[in-house]
Design an enzyme around this catalytic site. Structure first.
Site, PDB file in Angstrom:
ATOM      1  CD  GLU A 120      73.822  79.147  21.076  1.00 52.83           C
ATOM      2  OE1 GLU A 120      72.885  77.907  20.687  1.00 52.83           O
ATOM      3  OE2 GLU A 120      74.628  78.830  21.576  1.00 52.83           O
TER       4      GLU A 120
ATOM      5  CD  GLU B 218      74.309  79.173  26.408  1.00 55.15           C
ATOM      6  OE1 GLU B 218      73.445  79.960  26.314  1.00 55.15           O
ATOM      7  OE2 GLU B 218      74.397  77.938  26.004  1.00 55.15           O
TER       8      GLU B 218
HETATM    9  C1  GAL Z   1      73.580  76.485  23.803  1.00 54.13           C
HETATM   10  C2  GAL Z   1      72.051  76.899  23.887  1.00 54.13           C
HETATM   11  C3  GAL Z   1      71.638  76.608  25.322  1.00 54.13           C
HETATM   12  C4  GAL Z   1      71.862  74.950  25.441  1.00 54.13           C
HETATM   13  C5  GAL Z   1      73.347  74.609  25.665  1.00 54.13           C
HETATM   14  C6  GAL Z   1      73.715  73.403  25.667  1.00 54.13           C
HETATM   15  O1  GAL Z   1      73.910  76.520  22.693  1.00 54.13           O
HETATM   16  O2  GAL Z   1      72.191  78.356  23.961  1.00 54.13           O
HETATM   17  O3  GAL Z   1      70.323  76.672  25.442  1.00 54.13           O
HETATM   18  O4  GAL Z   1      71.170  74.296  24.526  1.00 54.13           O
HETATM   19  O5  GAL Z   1      73.736  75.132  24.368  1.00 54.13           O
HETATM   20  O6  GAL Z   1      75.104  73.147  25.518  1.00 54.13           O
END
Ligand code: GAL
Length: 821
Positions: free
Chosen positions: A420, A512
Site C-alpha cells: 500500500e 491481502e
Molecule cells: C491494510 C494494511 C495492513 C493493515 C491492515 C488492517 O491496509 O496493509 O498493514 O494495516 O490494512 O486492516
C-alpha cells in the site's frame, strides 16, 4: 586414576584437533554474554564498564516487551503502546593468536533499529533498517591472543512513531561470529536456480562468489556437491584463479536424475555443498539448502506447483511472537506454523518487511508458499519517523541484500516490493517500481514481482469497476503501468471477478484480504447482523462494545475488508484467482482497529496473540483440509431464555443434527455456497450435542456443556519433552474448569505460576487485546477461561515442574522433561 584418564582424553583430542582436516569456516552463535543498558539509565552516551546499569543477558533481546504499556508511549497504541528508547549492548571476547591469518565477520540477522556498531572503539557503521541482516568485517581491528576485544552496539528506537505495528527494540534476531580463510565464499555468496525441472531430471545452476583477501592471486579448486539426505548425488570440480582483493563469481550447471521435488505436502530439500581447496587443503565449506520445483502463475489455472494446480491459502503475519515480543525463537515460530498448517494454511506473506531467516528455513522445511515482502513505505511516509526518512540513501542496498539473502529459499515464490505504497497513485510510484524491479531482476529472475496495492476502485460507493482513467481519483498508476508481474490487491474482493477483463495478460493474487475482527471467546447476539467497524478508516470509531470486545461469530470486519466467508467464497470459485493472504493469521501487538487505547493489540487474527484459535479457524480447516471437522460454538452458559445462535462448521459430512438435553433441534445442511449452519435457540442449561453425518452414518459428535463454578485448573503442554539448550520452549495452555472438567467460558481467575527444575517462565498471555498486565509476570488472569504460560529450558537436563495456583481452585502442576538426547 580419574586425572590420568582426563589427561589421556585431552591428549587424544589434541591429536585429533591437529590432524583433523580444516573444515573451512566456523560459524559461532554469538548470542551469549552480552551486557545491555538503556541510555536513560547511563550517564552520558559512552557506556561505562562495570557500571551497575549494565544487565547481563543472552540475545535475541527485545527490551520494549519488558516495559509497561502506557497510552503516552510515543509508539502509540498502534505500535503496541510499549516504550522505545536508545539501548546499548556490549560484549567482550578473545580470538586465538593462531587465528591471525583468518578473517572474522560479525553477522546480525536484524536489529531494530538504527544500529551502530563499534569494535575496539573503531566505528564499523550504521544500519537504519530494522529488519535487514548485515555483516561487518572485524579482522583489521581485532586483538589476537589474550587481549580482550569489545564490541559495542547502539540501537536507537527513540524516534517514534516509526511503524504502524509493534516493532520491538534491540538486537532481536540472532548474531553470528563467522571465521573464514582469507579466501572464502562471500556472505550470501551462492545463487542456485533450477531452470529445468521434470520427473526424469533437473538442471541446477549454481553461481558461487569467492573473495580472495590474500596478498597475491590464488589457484583454487571449487568442488560443488549436490547432497540429498547427506548423500552425494553428483559433484563438479573446477580450477579457478582468483586475483588478489577480487571477488570472482563462477557459474556452473549440474544435472541430476529423478529429482525429488519440493512440494507443500512433501518439502524435500537438497543441499549444495560448495568446497574450496587451496593446495589440496579444504579452506572453505559453504552449505546452501535448496528445493527443486517448478512453478507458474497461469492466467487461467492460477498457481501451478510442479504442474499441479494449488490454491494459495495464505495468511499475513507480523514478526512479533506475542508475549515473547519480537525476540526471535525458532520453536515459537515453528509452533505458529504448526498451528497454521493444522488449519490448512499453505502460504505466508511476510508483512511488511524481511522476515527472520529462521522463518524461511522453517517454510522450506514445512512446505509453505512465501510471498517475501520488502517495504511498507518508499519515499513517502506513513508515520513520522519511518523508513521513508532513509529511503533515498538505503533502499537500493536494503533491497539488494534482501534478495541475495532470500533468493535460494525454495519456499519463496513471490517478491513483494511494497505494501500500500503511497506513491502507487502517481507516476513517481511507477518510476520507483521500475527501479526496484530492475534491482530485483538483476539478482533473481525466477520469481514474480508484485506489490500489495489498493485497488483502483471507489470502495465508498461500492462501485467495483476498476478505474483506469488517469483523471479519476482512484486511478492506480502502478496497477495500470504493467510493471508488476502479478497483480496484487489488498481487499476489494468485489473486484476480483473483473480481473480477467481488466488485466487479460497479468495473473492475479489477493495480496491481502479480509481484515475480519474477533475477540476469542466473546459472542454478540444476533450473529447474523453484519458489522463494518470502523465506519471508514479515517473516521474515529465511536461504536463498538464498551469493554472493547468484538464478537467471535464471523460477523464483523473492517469496511475495506470482509468477513472471512465473504472473501473465501469468491477466491474458491475461480481457478484464475491464484489465492489469498488473509489479514492476519495471528493477532499481533499494535493496530487494535477499530478500537484505540486501552486496546493495544490486534483483533484481526484467526488465532489470538497467545496462540489459541478463534472459531473461524475451523471454518478454514473445514474448507482447506481433508480431515473431518465439526466445530460447534459458542459456549453454553447464558441467561435462561435468551436466544443464542449456535453455529457449526463441518466437513466430510452431509448434515449436522443438534440436540439440547437430548431433544433434537433439527438437522441442518449447508446450502449453495454456505460455509456454516446455524440454529437460534432459547438458552436452557444442560448439554448441547451435535452429530455430523454422511450417508446417514455418524461422522463426528461434539458436546458442549453448561459449566458450573470454577473449581480446578488444567495444564496442557504442547511439548512435554524439550531440549536443555537454554532456548527451547514449552507452551502450556492453562484452562479453568468446573468440577466436571468443563471449561468455564467466562472465567477470569488470576492464576499464579511457580517453577522448579531446569526451566524458567519467559512469558504469560491470555489473548486479551486490552490487557496491560506484563507479559513477563509469573501470573495471569484467565481470559474467557484460558491463559498461556511459556517455559524455557535452562542449559541442563532434568524435570521442570510448573505449578499453577489460584484462590478457590484446586492447585495443579505439570512436568516437562528437559532432555538432550
Ligand atoms: C491494510 C494494511 C495492513 C493493515 C491492515 C488492517 O491496509 O496493509 O498493514 O494495516 O490494512 O486492516
Amino acid at each position: 586414576m580419574k586425572i590420568k584418564i582426563l589427561w589421556y582424553l585431552l591428549l587424544i583430542s589434541i591429536i585429533i584437533g591437529c590432524t583433523k582436516q580444516p573444515t573451512g569456516r566456523s560459524i559461532e552463535n554469538f548470542n551469549s554474554n552480552w551486557y545491555f543498558s538503556l541510555e536513560n539509565e547511563l550517564e552520558g552516551i559512552e557506556p561505562k564498564p562495570n557500571d551497575s546499569a549494565w544487565v547481563k543477558l543472552k540475545l535475541p533481546h527485545d527490551w520494549s516487551i519488558e516495559g509497561d504499556f502506557n497510552e503516552n508511549n510515543p509508539a502509540t497504541y498502534n505500535g503496541g503502546a510499549l516504550p522505545g528508547g536508545i539501548g546499548w549492548y556490549k560484549k567482550t571476547f578473545k580470538v586465538k593468536e593462531s587465528d591471525q591469518q583468518k578473517e572474522f565477520y560479525i553477522d546480525f540477522d536484524g536489529v531494530y533499529m538504527n544500529s551502530e556498531v563499534w569494535i575496539n572503539d573503531h566505528y564499523l557503521g550504521k544500519r537504519p533498517n530494522g529488519y535487514i541482516g548485515f555483516r561487518y568485517n572485524l579482522t583489521p581491528y581485532l586483538h589476537f591472543g589474550e587481549k580482550e576485544n569489545e564490541i559495542k552496539v547502539k540501537v536507537d528506537n527513540s524516534q517514534q512513531p516509526n511503524s504502524r505495528w509493534y516493532s520491538g527494540s534491540g538486537i532481536y534476531r540472532n548474531v553470528w561470529l563467522v571465521k573464514t580463510d582469507k579466501l572464502h565464499i562471500n556472505n550470501w555468496g551462492t545463487y542456485v536456480t533450477t531452470p529445468i525441472v521434470n520427473k526424469d531430471s533437473a538442471t541446477i545452476n549454481i553461481e558461487t562468489s569467492i573473495i580472495n583477501n590474500y596478498k597475491g592471486a590464488k589457484d583454487v579448486l571449487l568442488k560443488t556437491i549436490v547432497l540429498f539426505n547427506n548423500e552425494k548425488i553428483t559433484e563438479n570440480s573446477n580450477h579457478l584463479n582468483i586475483k588478489n582483493k577480487n571477488e570472482l563469481t563462477f557459474s556452473e550447471e549440474l544435472k541430476i536424475n529423478s529429482p525429488k521435488l519440493w512440494s507443500i505436502e512433501n518439502p524435500q530439500l537438497y543441499t549444495i555443498l560448495s568446497e574450496i581447496y587451496i593446495d589440496n587443503q579444504l579452506v572453505d565449506a559453504y552449505k546452501t539448502p535448496i528445493g527443486i520445483r517448478s512453478f507458474k502463475f497461469d492466467l487461467d489455472k492460477g498457481f501451478l506447483l510442479n504442474n499441479k494446480s494449488v490454491k494459495i491459502k495464505g495468511v499475513c503475519n507480523h514478526h512479533d511472537l506475542g508475549a515473547l515480543g519480537t525476540a526471535i525463537n525458532t520453536r515459537a515460530l515453528e509452533r505458529r506454523l504448526e498451528i497454521l498448517k493444522e488449519m490448512g494454511v499453505n502460504g505466508i506473506r511476510t508483512t511488511h518487511n524481511p522476515p527472520a531467516p529462521e522463518l524461511l528455513d522453517l517454510c522450506d522445511k514445512m512446505g509453505f508458499i512465501v510471498m517475501d515482502e520488502s517495504f511498507d513505505v518508499w519515499n513517502n511516509s506513513k508515520t513520522t519517523y519511518d523508513y521513508a526518512n532513509n529511503w533515498k540513501e538505503w533502499h537500493k542496498k536494503d533491497l539488494e541484500d534482501f534478495i541475495k539473502r532470500d533468493r535460494n529459499h525454495p519456499s519463496v515464490f513471490i517478491w513483494s516490493i511494497g505494501n500500500e505504497i503511497q506513491e502507487q497513485w502517481n507516476e513517481q510510484g511507477v518510476e520507483t517500481a521500475k527501479e526496484l524491479k530492475a534491482i530485483v531482476t538483476k539478482l533473481d529472475t525466477t520469481r514474480l514481482i508484485t506489490a500489495g496495492m489498493n485497488p483502483p476502485v471507489n470502495m465508498d460507493n461500492q462501485d467495483v469497476t476498476l478505474q483506469f482513467d488517469k483523471k479519476n481519483v482512484n486511478y492506480n498508476a502502478l496497477a495500470a503501468s504493467g510493471v508488476l508481474d502479478l497483480i496484487g490487491y489488498n481487499y476489494a474482493q468485489q473486484t476480483y471477478e473483473y480481473h480477467k477483463q481488466n488485466f487479460p495478460n497479468t495473473p492475479f493474487i489477493a495480496t491481502e484480504t479480509t481484515s475480519g475482527l474477533q475477540t476469542r471467546g466473546y459472542y454478540d447476539q444476533k450473529s447474523d447482523t453484519l458489522k463494518r467497524w470502523p465506519v471508514r478508516w479515517d473516521i474515529p470509531f465511536t461504536g463498538g462494545n464498551p469493554d472493547n470486545t468484538i464478537s467471535s461469530y464471523d460477523q464483523v470486519s473492517t469496511p475495506w475488508g470482509s468477513t472471512h466467508e465473504e472473501t473465501w467464497k469468491v477466491i474458491k470459485k475461480h481457478d484464475y484467482l491464484s489465492g489469498m493472504f488473509i489479514w492476519t493469521g495471528f493477532d499481533y501487538l499494535g493496530e487494535p482497529t477499530p478500537y484505540v487505547w486501552p486496546s493495544r493489540s490486534s483483533y484481526f487474527g484467526i488465532i489470538d496473540l497467545a496462540g489459541f484459535p478463534k472459531d473461524v479457524y475451523y471454518m478454514y480447516q473445514s474448507e482447506w483440509t481433508d480431515k473431518p471437522v465439526l466445530h460447534v460454538f459458542p459456549h453454553w452458559n447464558w441467561e435462561v431464555g435468551k436466544n443464542v445462535d449456535i453455529w457449526a462448521y463441518y466437513s466430510q459430512a452431509d448434515e449436522v443434527e443438534l440436540f439440547l438435553n437430548n431433544e433434537s433441534l433439527g438437522v441442518k445442511k449447508k446450502e449453495g455456497d454456505e460455509l456454516h449452519v446455524m440454529w437460534r435457540v432459547p438458552f436452557q442449561p444442560g448439554i448441547l450435542k451435535a452429530i455430523s453425518r454422511k450417508n446417514g452414518k455418524d461422522v463426528l459428535v461434539k458436546e458442549i456443556r453448561t459449566a458450573e463454578e470454577a473449581s480446578q485448573i488444567s495444564l496442557n503442554a504442547d511439548r512435554n519433552i524439550i531440549k536443555g539448550d537454554g532456548v527451547d520452549l514449552s507452551f502450556i495452555t492453562v484452562s479453568v474448569l468446573d468440577k466436571n472438567g468443563t471449561i468455564v467460558p467466562n472465567a477470569t481467575n488470576n492464576i499464579k505460576f511457580s517453577i522448579d527444575g531446569p526451566g524458567k517462565i519467559v512469558g504469560v498471555d491470555n489473548g486479551d487485546p486490552t490487557s496491560h498486565a506484563s507479559f513477563k509476570a509469573s501470573d495471569r488472569n484467565a481470559f474467557y477461561g484460558k491463559c498461556l504460560v511459556i517455559v524455557q529450558s535452562l542449559n541442563s537436563e532434568g524435570i521442570i515442574k510448573l505449578s499453577a495456583q489460584s484462590q478457590g481452585l484446586e492447585e495443579s502442576s505439570i512436568n516437562i522433561s528437559v532432555n538432550n538426547n
